[in-house]
Design a protein around this motif. Structure first.
Motif, PDB file in Angstrom:
ATOM      1  N   LYS A   1       0.821  -1.207   0.000  1.00 52.88           N
ATOM      2  CA  LYS A   1       0.000   0.000   0.000  1.00 52.88           C
ATOM      3  C   LYS A   1       0.864   1.270   0.000  1.00 52.88           C
ATOM      4  O   LYS A   1       0.412   2.310  -0.430  1.00 52.88           O
ATOM      5  N   VAL A   2       2.098   1.171   0.486  1.00 55.60           N
ATOM      6  CA  VAL A   2       2.981   2.338   0.535  1.00 55.60           C
ATOM      7  C   VAL A   2       3.271   2.864  -0.865  1.00 55.60           C
ATOM      8  O   VAL A   2       3.370   4.070  -1.078  1.00 55.60           O
ATOM      9  N   LEU A   3       3.391   1.978  -1.845  1.00 54.20           N
ATOM     10  CA  LEU A   3       3.719   2.393  -3.204  1.00 54.20           C
ATOM     11  C   LEU A   3       2.487   2.754  -4.033  1.00 54.20           C
ATOM     12  O   LEU A   3       2.584   3.006  -5.217  1.00 54.20           O
ATOM     13  N   ASP A   4       1.351   2.825  -3.407  1.00 57.04           N
ATOM     14  CA  ASP A   4       0.112   3.149  -4.095  1.00 57.04           C
ATOM     15  C   ASP A   4      -0.173   4.635  -3.924  1.00 57.04           C
ATOM     16  O   ASP A   4      -0.075   5.177  -2.835  1.00 57.04           O
ATOM     17  N   ALA A   5      -0.553   5.296  -5.006  1.00 58.37           N
ATOM     18  CA  ALA A   5      -0.833   6.736  -4.949  1.00 58.37           C
ATOM     19  C   ALA A   5      -2.018   7.048  -4.052  1.00 58.37           C
ATOM     20  O   ALA A   5      -2.122   8.142  -3.526  1.00 58.37           O
ATOM     21  N   PHE A  10      -5.574  13.468  -2.520  1.00 57.21           N
ATOM     22  CA  PHE A  10      -5.452  14.042  -3.859  1.00 57.21           C
ATOM     23  C   PHE A  10      -4.716  15.378  -3.806  1.00 57.21           C
ATOM     24  O   PHE A  10      -3.840  15.653  -4.637  1.00 57.21           O
ATOM     25  N   ALA A  11      -5.030  16.208  -2.807  1.00 57.51           N
ATOM     26  CA  ALA A  11      -4.377  17.517  -2.685  1.00 57.51           C
ATOM     27  C   ALA A  11      -2.871  17.355  -2.459  1.00 57.51           C
ATOM     28  O   ALA A  11      -2.064  18.101  -3.032  1.00 57.51           O
ATOM     29  N   THR A  12      -2.475  16.382  -1.642  1.00 56.42           N
ATOM     30  CA  THR A  12      -1.056  16.131  -1.389  1.00 56.42           C
ATOM     31  C   THR A  12      -0.367  15.656  -2.658  1.00 56.42           C
ATOM     32  O   THR A  12       0.746  16.105  -2.982  1.00 56.42           O
ATOM     33  N   ARG A  13      -1.021  14.759  -3.392  1.00 56.32           N
ATOM     34  CA  ARG A  13      -0.428  14.265  -4.637  1.00 56.32           C
ATOM     35  C   ARG A  13      -0.244  15.387  -5.643  1.00 56.32           C
ATOM     36  O   ARG A  13       0.809  15.494  -6.277  1.00 56.32           O
ATOM     37  N   VAL A  14      -1.238  16.256  -5.776  1.00 59.73           N
ATOM     38  CA  VAL A  14      -1.141  17.378  -6.715  1.00 59.73           C
ATOM     39  C   VAL A  14      -0.061  18.353  -6.263  1.00 59.73           C
ATOM     40  O   VAL A  14       0.727  18.856  -7.077  1.00 59.73           O
ATOM     41  N   ARG A  15       0.020  18.613  -4.959  1.00 57.65           N
ATOM     42  CA  ARG A  15       1.028  19.523  -4.430  1.00 57.65           C
ATOM     43  C   ARG A  15       2.437  19.007  -4.735  1.00 57.65           C
ATOM     44  O   ARG A  15       3.291  19.750  -5.223  1.00 57.65           O
ATOM     45  N   TRP A  16       2.697  17.721  -4.471  1.00 56.07           N
ATOM     46  CA  TRP A  16       4.027  17.158  -4.724  1.00 56.07           C
ATOM     47  C   TRP A  16       4.312  17.024  -6.212  1.00 56.07           C
ATOM     48  O   TRP A  16       5.462  17.153  -6.643  1.00 56.07           O
ATOM     49  N   PHE A  17       3.272  16.778  -6.999  1.00 55.64           N
ATOM     50  CA  PHE A  17       3.446  16.796  -8.454  1.00 55.64           C
ATOM     51  C   PHE A  17       3.953  18.164  -8.887  1.00 55.64           C
ATOM     52  O   PHE A  17       4.937  18.271  -9.623  1.00 55.64           O
ATOM     53  N   ALA A  18       3.288  19.217  -8.417  1.00 59.61           N
ATOM     54  CA  ALA A  18       3.667  20.585  -8.798  1.00 59.61           C
ATOM     55  C   ALA A  18       5.076  20.918  -8.325  1.00 59.61           C
ATOM     56  O   ALA A  18       5.865  21.519  -9.074  1.00 59.61           O
ATOM     57  N   SER A  58       7.602  13.616 -10.684  1.00 62.19           N
ATOM     58  CA  SER A  58       6.357  14.361 -10.489  1.00 62.19           C
ATOM     59  C   SER A  58       5.139  13.517 -10.858  1.00 62.19           C
ATOM     60  O   SER A  58       4.141  13.530 -10.149  1.00 62.19           O
ATOM     61  N   THR A  59       5.240  12.774 -11.945  1.00 62.88           N
ATOM     62  CA  THR A  59       4.090  11.962 -12.338  1.00 62.88           C
ATOM     63  C   THR A  59       3.894  10.755 -11.425  1.00 62.88           C
ATOM     64  O   THR A  59       2.799  10.203 -11.367  1.00 62.88           O
ATOM     65  N   CYS A  60       4.949  10.361 -10.714  1.00 61.76           N
ATOM     66  CA  CYS A  60       4.798   9.284  -9.725  1.00 61.76           C
ATOM     67  C   CYS A  60       3.800   9.677  -8.645  1.00 61.76           C
ATOM     68  O   CYS A  60       3.083   8.826  -8.124  1.00 61.76           O
TER      69      CYS A  60
END
Length: 117
Positions: A1-5, A10-18, A58-60
């Motif tokens: 589960k650690v390697l699952d997005a 969602f906000a954290t994923r978008v923030r780190w993507f940016a 970023s896409t990860c």
């Protein structure tokens, strides 16, 4: 589960993507600017390569690392992925071991082309 997005919001994923995407752009631009300094070719190669790695990272954050790796190594993208990774390594080899500036610049261009492929 650690390697699952999905373990990140969602906000954290978008923030780190940016953050990673902007860091990748900044590294690439900084590397290009440093190219014109004396002995700047090494800095250029390192920063440009780091920029491409940050763009990949970023896409990860959006997809998750496992899903990203599966997509990258999907048969229709396999050649582009292998070529891009090869040129990432060859760029660094050209400046640190072979001392070939022109080759390093060529490999950076090929990195870019492989990333867009």
């Amino acid at each position: 589960k650690v390697l699952d997005a999905s373990t990140l919001s969602f906000a954290t994923r978008v923030r780190w993507f940016a953050i990673c995407f902007v860091a990748g752009i900044v590294c690439s631009i900084l590397g290009t600017a440093l190219l014109w300094l004396p002995k700047g070719i090494k800095l250029f190669a390192v920063f440009y390569t780091l920029g491409n790695i940050a763009a990949l990272a970023s896409t990860c954050f959006l997809m998750g690392p496992l899903k990203q790796l599966k997509a990258m190594f999907d048969p229709k993208r396999l050649i582009a992925t292998v070529v891009m990774l090869l040129f990432l390594v060859l760029t660094l080899c050209a400046v640190f071991w072979w001392n070939k500036k022109g080759l390093a610049v060529l490999f950076c261009i090929l990195q870019f082309l492989a990333m867009t492929w």
